[in-house]
Write an enzyme that holds these catalytic residues in place. Sequence first.
Site, PDB file in Angstrom:
ATOM      1  N   TYR A 135      33.626  34.227  32.593  1.00  0.00           N
ATOM      2  CA  TYR A 135      32.940  34.312  33.889  1.00  0.00           C
ATOM      3  C   TYR A 135      32.025  35.535  33.856  1.00  0.00           C
ATOM      4  O   TYR A 135      32.490  36.669  33.930  1.00  0.00           O
ATOM      5  CB  TYR A 135      33.979  34.409  35.004  1.00  0.00           C
ATOM      6  CG  TYR A 135      33.423  34.527  36.419  1.00  0.00           C
ATOM      7  CD1 TYR A 135      32.080  34.309  36.710  1.00  0.00           C
ATOM      8  CD2 TYR A 135      34.260  34.845  37.469  1.00  0.00           C
ATOM      9  CE1 TYR A 135      31.593  34.410  38.004  1.00  0.00           C
ATOM     10  CE2 TYR A 135      33.783  34.950  38.774  1.00  0.00           C
ATOM     11  CZ  TYR A 135      32.451  34.735  39.035  1.00  0.00           C
ATOM     12  OH  TYR A 135      31.973  34.837  40.314  1.00  0.00           O
ATOM     13  N   LYS A 163      30.722  30.526  32.598  1.00  0.00           N
ATOM     14  CA  LYS A 163      30.212  30.316  33.958  1.00  0.00           C
ATOM     15  C   LYS A 163      29.179  31.413  34.138  1.00  0.00           C
ATOM     16  O   LYS A 163      29.508  32.602  34.181  1.00  0.00           O
ATOM     17  CB  LYS A 163      31.335  30.457  34.982  1.00  0.00           C
ATOM     18  CG  LYS A 163      30.843  30.544  36.400  1.00  0.00           C
ATOM     19  CD  LYS A 163      32.002  30.327  37.343  1.00  0.00           C
ATOM     20  CE  LYS A 163      31.930  31.156  38.602  1.00  0.00           C
ATOM     21  NZ  LYS A 163      30.627  31.361  39.178  1.00  0.00           N
TER      22      LYS A 163
HETATM   23  C1  HMN Z   1      32.951  32.234  42.280  1.00  0.00           C
HETATM   24  O1  HMN Z   1      33.581  31.937  43.276  1.00  0.00           O
HETATM   25  O2  HMN Z   1      33.394  32.975  41.419  1.00  0.00           O
HETATM   26  C2  HMN Z   1      31.568  31.754  42.183  1.00  0.00           C
HETATM   27  O3  HMN Z   1      31.354  30.591  41.611  1.00  0.00           O
HETATM   28  C3  HMN Z   1      30.540  32.559  42.613  1.00  0.00           C
HETATM   29  C4  HMN Z   1      29.197  31.856  42.690  1.00  0.00           C
HETATM   30  O4  HMN Z   1      28.504  32.093  41.523  1.00  0.00           O
HETATM   31  C5  HMN Z   1      28.501  32.361  43.916  1.00  0.00           C
HETATM   32  N1  HMN Z   1      28.246  33.778  43.783  1.00  0.00           N
HETATM   33  C6  HMN Z   1      28.757  34.635  44.655  1.00  0.00           C
HETATM   34  O5  HMN Z   1      29.356  34.298  45.646  1.00  0.00           O
HETATM   35  C7  HMN Z   1      28.524  36.069  44.375  1.00  0.00           C
HETATM   36  C8  HMN Z   1      27.254  31.583  44.237  1.00  0.00           C
HETATM   37  O6  HMN Z   1      27.651  30.275  44.504  1.00  0.00           O
HETATM   38  C9  HMN Z   1      26.526  32.180  45.449  1.00  0.00           C
HETATM   39  O7  HMN Z   1      27.432  32.363  46.521  1.00  0.00           O
HETATM   40  C10 HMN Z   1      25.378  31.314  45.891  1.00  0.00           C
HETATM   41  O8  HMN Z   1      24.521  31.088  44.824  1.00  0.00           O
HETATM   42  C11 HMN Z   1      24.626  31.969  47.063  1.00  0.00           C
HETATM   43  O9  HMN Z   1      23.953  33.122  46.636  1.00  0.00           O
END
Ligand code: HMN
Length: 291
Positions: A135, A163
């Site tokens: 990740y 990821k």
């Molecule tokens: C996780 O829960 O670890 C994720 O998959 C995080 C994901 O990459 C999200 N990043 C964060 O929340 C920092 C994105 O889905 C993000 O929320 C989205 O692109 C909006 O910016």
Amino acid sequence: MTKKLYSALLTSFNADGSLNEKGTREIVRHNIDVNHIDGLYVGGSTGENFMLQTATKKRIFEIVKDEAGDDCDLIAQVGSIDLQESKELANYVVNDLGYKTISAVTPFYYNFSFPEIKYYYDEIVKDVDANLIVYSIPALTGVSLSLDNFAKLFENPKIIGVKYTNADFFLLERLRNRFPDKKILFGTDEMLLPALSLGVDGAIGSTYNVNAARAQSEIKAFEAGDMKKALDIQHQTNDLISAILNNGLYQTIKLLLQDMGVAAGYTKEPMHKPTPEMESVAHDIYNKYLK
Ligand code: HMN
């Protein structure tokens, strides 16, 4: 659709910060029954995992597996800067709960050297019969892995992919080119289309909890070669994501789920509770983009 869409699973908390098990199960069901998601990423940033005690992390992995069964793919994020905790969680999810894929955030805060990072990953997978997805989320961890760093991690055959929550598209292209057989799951929802064009295998994100249908249509349009349609959907999606980000990311996604009848609960302190103003903006977002 050959590319896979995963929701980064939210956790429902009660007002006092305790785990709301019923609400968390409802979020799982919503993703399976309404969103028809390919899989769930459990225990990631979106799950507020890094603010939780080990027992709570375990209970979440347990109820998600119990609720989802084999209805969708499950990836358990077990990474922690306490390596012993990561190993304990890996052992628990794989041997006690039957998860087949784990993931671990890059160890953060202490500026670990790359050999220390590699040691961390090799240790986490060493004693479990499961594959691991790295990740990588440099904006939150401060840890950026180079192409050669990935090559060294991928020498371990149990480390099957990444990821990738990063806007570095040059590195993404280099990764795709050099590791055609590794899984790349893209984690920045607002940039899904450019990532699709670089050949990612799928996406994992927080906004898919509420916006999976658009993402699935976008992937289908992309796979059918209809770039205009795919870009139109990305534009609509990014209007929605901008509105969510301006109002508070996790609080707003939880409020949107509540508008869909899902008891998504509160975020955990020190994240603040939504103000009446945030609630009202979230209702407007729901009515405008998701009804
Ligand atoms: C996780 O829960 O670890 C994720 O998959 C995080 C994901 O990459 C999200 N990043 C964060 O929340 C920092 C994105 O889905 C993000 O929320 C989205 O692109 C909006 O910016």
